[in-house]
Scaffold this active site. Sequence first.
Site, PDB file in Angstrom:
ATOM      1  CG  ASP A 146      -1.785   1.166   1.382  1.00 11.67           C
ATOM      2  OD1 ASP A 146      -2.281   1.656   0.344  1.00 11.67           O
ATOM      3  OD2 ASP A 146      -1.993   1.627   2.510  1.00 11.67           O
TER       4      ASP A 146
ATOM      5  CD  GLU B 299      -3.128   8.393   0.242  1.00 11.71           C
ATOM      6  OE1 GLU B 299      -3.524   9.236   1.061  1.00 11.71           O
ATOM      7  OE2 GLU B 299      -3.771   8.077  -0.782  1.00 11.71           O
TER       8      GLU B 299
ATOM      9  CD  GLU C 124      -3.870   7.477   4.953  1.00  7.28           C
ATOM     10  OE1 GLU C 124      -4.442   7.856   3.906  1.00  7.28           O
ATOM     11  OE2 GLU C 124      -3.790   6.280   5.297  1.00  7.28           O
TER      12      GLU C 124
ATOM     13  NE  ARG D  24     -11.095  10.751   1.289  1.00  9.05           N
ATOM     14  CZ  ARG D  24     -10.228   9.749   1.145  1.00  9.05           C
ATOM     15  NH1 ARG D  24     -10.094   9.162  -0.044  1.00  9.05           N
ATOM     16  NH2 ARG D  24      -9.522   9.327   2.167  1.00  9.05           N
TER      17      ARG D  24
ATOM     18  CE  LYS E   9      -5.015  -0.509  -1.741  1.00  6.10           C
ATOM     19  NZ  LYS E   9      -4.441   0.017  -0.506  1.00  6.10           N
TER      20      LYS E   9
ATOM     21  CG  ASP F  17      -2.406   2.005   6.404  1.00 10.21           C
ATOM     22  OD1 ASP F  17      -2.686   1.718   5.223  1.00 10.21           O
ATOM     23  OD2 ASP F  17      -2.611   3.129   6.894  1.00 10.21           O
TER      24      ASP F  17
ATOM     25  CG  ASN G 230      -8.007   0.357   1.242  1.00  8.77           C
ATOM     26  OD1 ASN G 230      -7.308   0.399   2.250  1.00  8.77           O
ATOM     27  ND2 ASN G 230      -7.835   1.183   0.229  1.00  8.77           N
TER      28      ASN G 230
END
Length: 201
Positions: A7, A9, A15, A46, A133, A152, A155
């Site tokens: 991953d 971020e 982030e 967002r 992913k 982390d 997802n």
Amino acid sequence: MDIVCLDMEGVLVPEIWIAFADAVGIPELRKTTRDEPDYDKLMKYRIGILKEHGLGLKQIQDTIETIDPLPGAREFLDELRKKAQVIIISDTFTQFAMPLMKKLNYPTLFCNTLEVAPDGEITGFRMRIEKSKLSTVRALQSIGYETIASGDSYNDLAMIKASKAGFLFRSTEQIIKDNPELQAFEEFDDLLKAIEGALED
């Protein structure tokens, strides 16, 4: 043959949305995939906030220019790439990631694309593939690779669990608690040793 899937971020760089939220003073934008497992829902949330405040791609990119990789991330990645092929699989977007890839010595990145109006308003997003992913890890496995994965957030769990070895890195207490079968690390040196061990298996 092994391939390592990471991953971006929270693992290699801070982030982006948290940095942007702090830069523009909109705490609602601090929500990430650590908080909301449904990425489609999170992105629509967002985009709605950006529209409400008249913010677009340029303002986010201006913040991204100020972001550096997490301390030790580039060194970790450079060392790891000496030992294995590495792909960063991220739910971020090309328009966000490229300045950060430069700072990480241009590793391979699989990510998504934003839909942006001529005036810079972010109007939508295009995911590369559903469950990107997990789908990417499964595709790599289908052409003869064994995968080792680390991330982390919520997802990342599917790709971690689908791999021959998978590790949480700097995750939340809740995610670690909910997934006791996964080793969890806080330091790059420890993650590197764990990946090296999996590469030898």
